[in-house]
Design a protein around this motif. Structure first.
Motif, PDB file in Angstrom:
ATOM      1  N   ASN A   1      28.964  -4.533  54.576  1.00 52.09           N
ATOM      2  CA  ASN A   1      27.937  -5.176  53.648  1.00 52.09           C
ATOM      3  C   ASN A   1      26.659  -5.006  54.310  1.00 52.09           C
ATOM      4  O   ASN A   1      25.614  -5.365  53.801  1.00 52.09           O
ATOM      5  CB  ASN A   1      28.020  -6.352  53.076  1.00 52.09           C
ATOM      6  CG  ASN A   1      29.546  -6.594  52.153  1.00 52.09           C
ATOM      7  OD1 ASN A   1      29.728  -5.617  51.733  1.00 52.09           O
ATOM      8  ND2 ASN A   1      29.869  -7.809  52.075  1.00 52.09           N
TER       9      ASN A   1
ATOM     10  N   ARG B   1      23.758  -8.107  54.870  1.00 54.60           N
ATOM     11  CA  ARG B   1      24.107  -9.289  54.030  1.00 54.60           C
ATOM     12  C   ARG B   1      25.527  -9.251  53.968  1.00 54.60           C
ATOM     13  O   ARG B   1      26.195  -9.231  52.673  1.00 54.60           O
ATOM     14  CB  ARG B   1      23.426  -8.920  52.676  1.00 54.60           C
ATOM     15  CG  ARG B   1      21.963  -9.010  52.665  1.00 54.60           C
ATOM     16  CD  ARG B   1      21.255  -7.984  51.233  1.00 54.60           C
ATOM     17  NE  ARG B   1      21.591  -8.586  50.305  1.00 54.60           N
ATOM     18  CZ  ARG B   1      21.586  -8.129  48.875  1.00 54.60           C
ATOM     19  NH1 ARG B   1      21.219  -6.874  48.873  1.00 54.60           N
ATOM     20  NH2 ARG B   1      22.051  -8.794  47.753  1.00 54.60           N
TER      21      ARG B   1
ATOM     22  N   ASP C   1      26.767 -12.113  51.333  1.00 59.04           N
ATOM     23  CA  ASP C   1      26.270 -12.147  50.015  1.00 59.04           C
ATOM     24  C   ASP C   1      27.264 -11.432  49.042  1.00 59.04           C
ATOM     25  O   ASP C   1      27.930 -10.360  49.326  1.00 59.04           O
ATOM     26  CB  ASP C   1      25.062 -11.261  50.087  1.00 59.04           C
ATOM     27  CG  ASP C   1      23.899 -12.034  50.651  1.00 59.04           C
ATOM     28  OD1 ASP C   1      23.899 -13.305  51.081  1.00 59.04           O
ATOM     29  OD2 ASP C   1      22.688 -11.426  50.727  1.00 59.04           O
TER      30      ASP C   1
ATOM     31  N   GLN D   1      26.526  -9.938  46.265  1.00 64.71           N
ATOM     32  CA  GLN D   1      26.180  -8.677  45.538  1.00 64.71           C
ATOM     33  C   GLN D   1      26.820  -7.395  46.327  1.00 64.71           C
ATOM     34  O   GLN D   1      27.245  -6.787  45.519  1.00 64.71           O
ATOM     35  CB  GLN D   1      24.627  -8.591  45.481  1.00 64.71           C
ATOM     36  CG  GLN D   1      24.267  -7.171  44.556  1.00 64.71           C
ATOM     37  CD  GLN D   1      22.776  -7.101  44.474  1.00 64.71           C
ATOM     38  OE1 GLN D   1      21.874  -7.911  44.829  1.00 64.71           O
ATOM     39  NE2 GLN D   1      22.399  -6.299  44.042  1.00 64.71           N
ATOM     40  N   PRO D   2      26.641  -7.304  47.523  1.00 61.78           N
ATOM     41  CA  PRO D   2      27.057  -6.300  48.071  1.00 61.78           C
ATOM     42  C   PRO D   2      28.676  -6.222  48.125  1.00 61.78           C
ATOM     43  O   PRO D   2      29.423  -5.042  47.991  1.00 61.78           O
ATOM     44  CB  PRO D   2      26.696  -6.288  49.694  1.00 61.78           C
ATOM     45  CG  PRO D   2      26.074  -7.542  49.728  1.00 61.78           C
ATOM     46  CD  PRO D   2      25.675  -8.111  48.620  1.00 61.78           C
ATOM     47  N   TYR D   3      29.326  -7.242  48.166  1.00 65.21           N
ATOM     48  CA  TYR D   3      30.907  -7.289  47.770  1.00 65.21           C
ATOM     49  C   TYR D   3      31.186  -6.894  46.616  1.00 65.21           C
ATOM     50  O   TYR D   3      32.031  -6.023  46.394  1.00 65.21           O
ATOM     51  CB  TYR D   3      31.074  -8.789  47.902  1.00 65.21           C
ATOM     52  CG  TYR D   3      31.722  -9.392  49.296  1.00 65.21           C
ATOM     53  CD1 TYR D   3      32.807  -8.652  50.115  1.00 65.21           C
ATOM     54  CD2 TYR D   3      31.292 -10.421  50.069  1.00 65.21           C
ATOM     55  CE1 TYR D   3      33.288  -8.926  51.254  1.00 65.21           C
ATOM     56  CE2 TYR D   3      31.524 -10.736  51.342  1.00 65.21           C
ATOM     57  CZ  TYR D   3      32.444 -10.070  51.945  1.00 65.21           C
ATOM     58  OH  TYR D   3      33.034 -10.562  53.392  1.00 65.21           O
ATOM     59  N   LEU D   4      30.377  -7.133  45.457  1.00 65.91           N
ATOM     60  CA  LEU D   4      30.928  -6.916  44.215  1.00 65.91           C
ATOM     61  C   LEU D   4      30.270  -5.375  43.894  1.00 65.91           C
ATOM     62  O   LEU D   4      30.923  -4.648  43.083  1.00 65.91           O
ATOM     63  CB  LEU D   4      30.038  -7.736  42.998  1.00 65.91           C
ATOM     64  CG  LEU D   4      30.495  -9.129  42.768  1.00 65.91           C
ATOM     65  CD1 LEU D   4      29.646  -9.920  42.082  1.00 65.91           C
ATOM     66  CD2 LEU D   4      31.762  -9.096  42.497  1.00 65.91           C
ATOM     67  N   THR D   5      29.602  -4.881  44.592  1.00 66.93           N
ATOM     68  CA  THR D   5      28.878  -3.376  44.507  1.00 66.93           C
ATOM     69  C   THR D   5      29.954  -2.320  45.253  1.00 66.93           C
ATOM     70  O   THR D   5      29.521  -1.160  45.394  1.00 66.93           O
ATOM     71  CB  THR D   5      27.569  -3.264  44.266  1.00 66.93           C
ATOM     72  OG1 THR D   5      26.997  -3.581  45.859  1.00 66.93           O
ATOM     73  CG2 THR D   5      26.814  -3.958  43.560  1.00 66.93           C
TER      74      THR D   5
ATOM     75  N   HIS E   1      34.531 -15.650  45.240  1.00 63.42           N
ATOM     76  CA  HIS E   1      33.884 -15.436  46.203  1.00 63.42           C
ATOM     77  C   HIS E   1      33.760 -16.790  47.020  1.00 63.42           C
ATOM     78  O   HIS E   1      33.626 -17.654  46.685  1.00 63.42           O
ATOM     79  CB  HIS E   1      32.570 -14.714  45.905  1.00 63.42           C
ATOM     80  CG  HIS E   1      31.471 -14.613  47.280  1.00 63.42           C
ATOM     81  ND1 HIS E   1      30.521 -15.541  47.515  1.00 63.42           N
ATOM     82  CD2 HIS E   1      31.462 -13.833  48.169  1.00 63.42           C
ATOM     83  CE1 HIS E   1      29.724 -15.232  48.563  1.00 63.42           C
ATOM     84  NE2 HIS E   1      30.484 -14.100  48.860  1.00 63.42           N
TER      85      HIS E   1
END
Length: 152
Positions: A127, A130, A133, A135-139, A39
């Protein structure tokens, strides 16, 4: 943004930090590693570390919110140096998916394929507020799909 700019400047201007980051990533890659997820500035570290270690093989690279394509700030400073506006493909990488949010100010250049090679699959996500960020990329569904394909 100011914090991100400072990190980028320190990475490129401090040879000890640059070397240590790449070395740490390379030590984490074992013969069982098939996927490297990176990231932001980590995508720059991963790209340079993989280019410097052609003995590694059959890896999938997944970059999230990557600034690799930002000319002047990042692209023109990566190693190995790009030639004629094109960067070298990292030899160990068999597949590369680049995921960017349309509003991500760090990943100003959303499509890396024009500069790094047509083998890159550039994917857009949303995302929300955010944009950069992790977290939104990973989810994101698109990230999950890329991971599943890499591990299949």
């Amino acid at each position: 943004m100011i914090g991100s700019a400072r990190q980028v400047r320190r990475y490129f201007d401090d040879a000890e930090i640059r070397h240590a980051a790449g070395d740490r990533l390379a030590r984490a890659i074992t013969p069982d590693t098939s996927l490297v997820i990176a990231h932001s500035l980590g995508s720059v570290v991963a790209y340079e570390a993989l280019c410097a270690r052609p003995h590694l093989h059959d890896l999938t690279l997944l970059t999230l919110g990557s600034p690799l394509g930002v000319r002047g700030v990042v692209f023109d400073r990566i190693r190995p140096a790009p030639r004629g506006g094109r960067a070298r493909w990292p030899v160990p990488v068999k597949r590369w998916t680049n995921i960017a949010d349309s509003g991500d100010a760090v990943a100003l250049v959303k499509e890396l394929a024009p500069a790094f090679g047509s083998r890159i699959q550039d994917v857009r996500v949303h995302n929300g507020s955010r944009a950069h960020d992790v977290q939104p990329y990973l989810t994101a569904r698109e990230t999950g799909r890329a991971i599943a394909e890499a591990l299949a």
